[in-house]
Scaffold this motif. Sequence first.
Motif, PDB file in Angstrom:
ATOM      1  N   VAL A 126       0.847  -1.198   0.000  1.00  0.00           N
ATOM      2  CA  VAL A 126       0.000   0.000   0.000  1.00  0.00           C
ATOM      3  C   VAL A 126       0.882   1.248   0.000  1.00  0.00           C
ATOM      4  N   ASP A 127       0.289   2.375  -0.327  1.00  0.00           N
ATOM      5  CA  ASP A 127       1.001   3.652  -0.341  1.00  0.00           C
ATOM      6  C   ASP A 127       1.222   4.123   1.098  1.00  0.00           C
ATOM      7  N   CYS A 128       2.466   4.267   1.484  1.00  0.00           N
ATOM      8  CA  CYS A 128       2.798   4.644   2.863  1.00  0.00           C
ATOM      9  C   CYS A 128       3.239   6.099   2.989  1.00  0.00           C
ATOM     10  N   SER A 129       2.938   6.911   2.006  1.00  0.00           N
ATOM     11  CA  SER A 129       3.357   8.316   2.070  1.00  0.00           C
ATOM     12  C   SER A 129       2.731   9.035   3.267  1.00  0.00           C
ATOM     13  N   ILE A 130       1.617   8.531   3.756  1.00  0.00           N
ATOM     14  CA  ILE A 130       0.915   9.144   4.884  1.00  0.00           C
ATOM     15  C   ILE A 130       1.747   9.128   6.170  1.00  0.00           C
ATOM     16  N   ILE A 131       2.708   8.178   6.288  1.00  0.00           N
ATOM     17  CA  ILE A 131       3.542   8.114   7.503  1.00  0.00           C
ATOM     18  C   ILE A 131       4.933   8.704   7.276  1.00  0.00           C
ATOM     19  N   GLN A 132       5.170   9.258   6.105  1.00  0.00           N
ATOM     20  CA  GLN A 132       6.453   9.899   5.805  1.00  0.00           C
ATOM     21  C   GLN A 132       6.432  11.334   6.346  1.00  0.00           C
ATOM     22  N   PRO A 133       7.624  11.937   6.561  1.00  0.00           N
ATOM     23  CA  PRO A 133       7.644  13.332   7.040  1.00  0.00           C
ATOM     24  C   PRO A 133       6.753  14.219   6.164  1.00  0.00           C
ATOM     25  N   GLY A 134       5.909  14.990   6.819  1.00  0.00           N
ATOM     26  CA  GLY A 134       4.957  15.842   6.113  1.00  0.00           C
ATOM     27  C   GLY A 134       3.616  15.169   5.882  1.00  0.00           C
ATOM     28  N   GLY A 135       3.548  13.844   6.029  1.00  0.00           N
ATOM     29  CA  GLY A 135       2.293  13.114   5.853  1.00  0.00           C
ATOM     30  C   GLY A 135       1.367  13.334   7.039  1.00  0.00           C
ATOM     31  N   ALA A 136       0.081  13.153   6.818  1.00  0.00           N
ATOM     32  CA  ALA A 136      -0.924  13.403   7.856  1.00  0.00           C
ATOM     33  C   ALA A 136      -0.723  12.524   9.094  1.00  0.00           C
ATOM     34  N   CYS A 137      -0.111  11.345   8.921  1.00  0.00           N
ATOM     35  CA  CYS A 137       0.071  10.429  10.054  1.00  0.00           C
ATOM     36  C   CYS A 137       1.535  10.248  10.442  1.00  0.00           C
TER      37      CYS A 137
END
Length: 167
Positions: free
Chosen positions: A106-117
């Motif tokens: 899955v796309d994990c950009s949400i937990i990368q720096p700047g991501g919402a999570c």
Amino acid sequence: MTKTKQLSAFVLLLLIIYLLCSPMTTGAVPPANEGEQVRQFELVRASEPTRPHIIQNREHSSEQATDMLKVDGKASCEGQTTWCIVKPSTGDERLIANIQFCCDHVDCSIIQPGGACYEPNNNYSHASVVMHLFYRANNKLPHTCDFMQSGLIISQDPSVGKCIYAP
């Protein structure tokens, strides 16, 4: 055998029995009793965010969930909104493995720096977020929240701040 030898043998036997029956003291810290372990766990939990209620904690299984699940003696419908998070007792090595596995699917950009999570920035939060994304991507089938028995299916929204777990 003379009385002196018999007495010496008897004293030696008593000494051996005493040593076998007495508790060993090594100067090491004794292991915590169960109550102490619970108090230590409660102290750790007090510093963590409140965890959502658990709906199920299944053993590894690929079987489908039944129509009704039992939770604390209460029935809950399968159609209830659920989320997949990591068990609080999961070790850091397993958290990292779960993050890596999920991010391969899955796309994990949400937990990368700047991501919402990205915040809170810890492996527990990041693993919970991506495990839920994987669970959702796989139609919320119960076995897709197993993660080598480190996943929990819950019925209370685990969203925190800007990090919103989609139902």
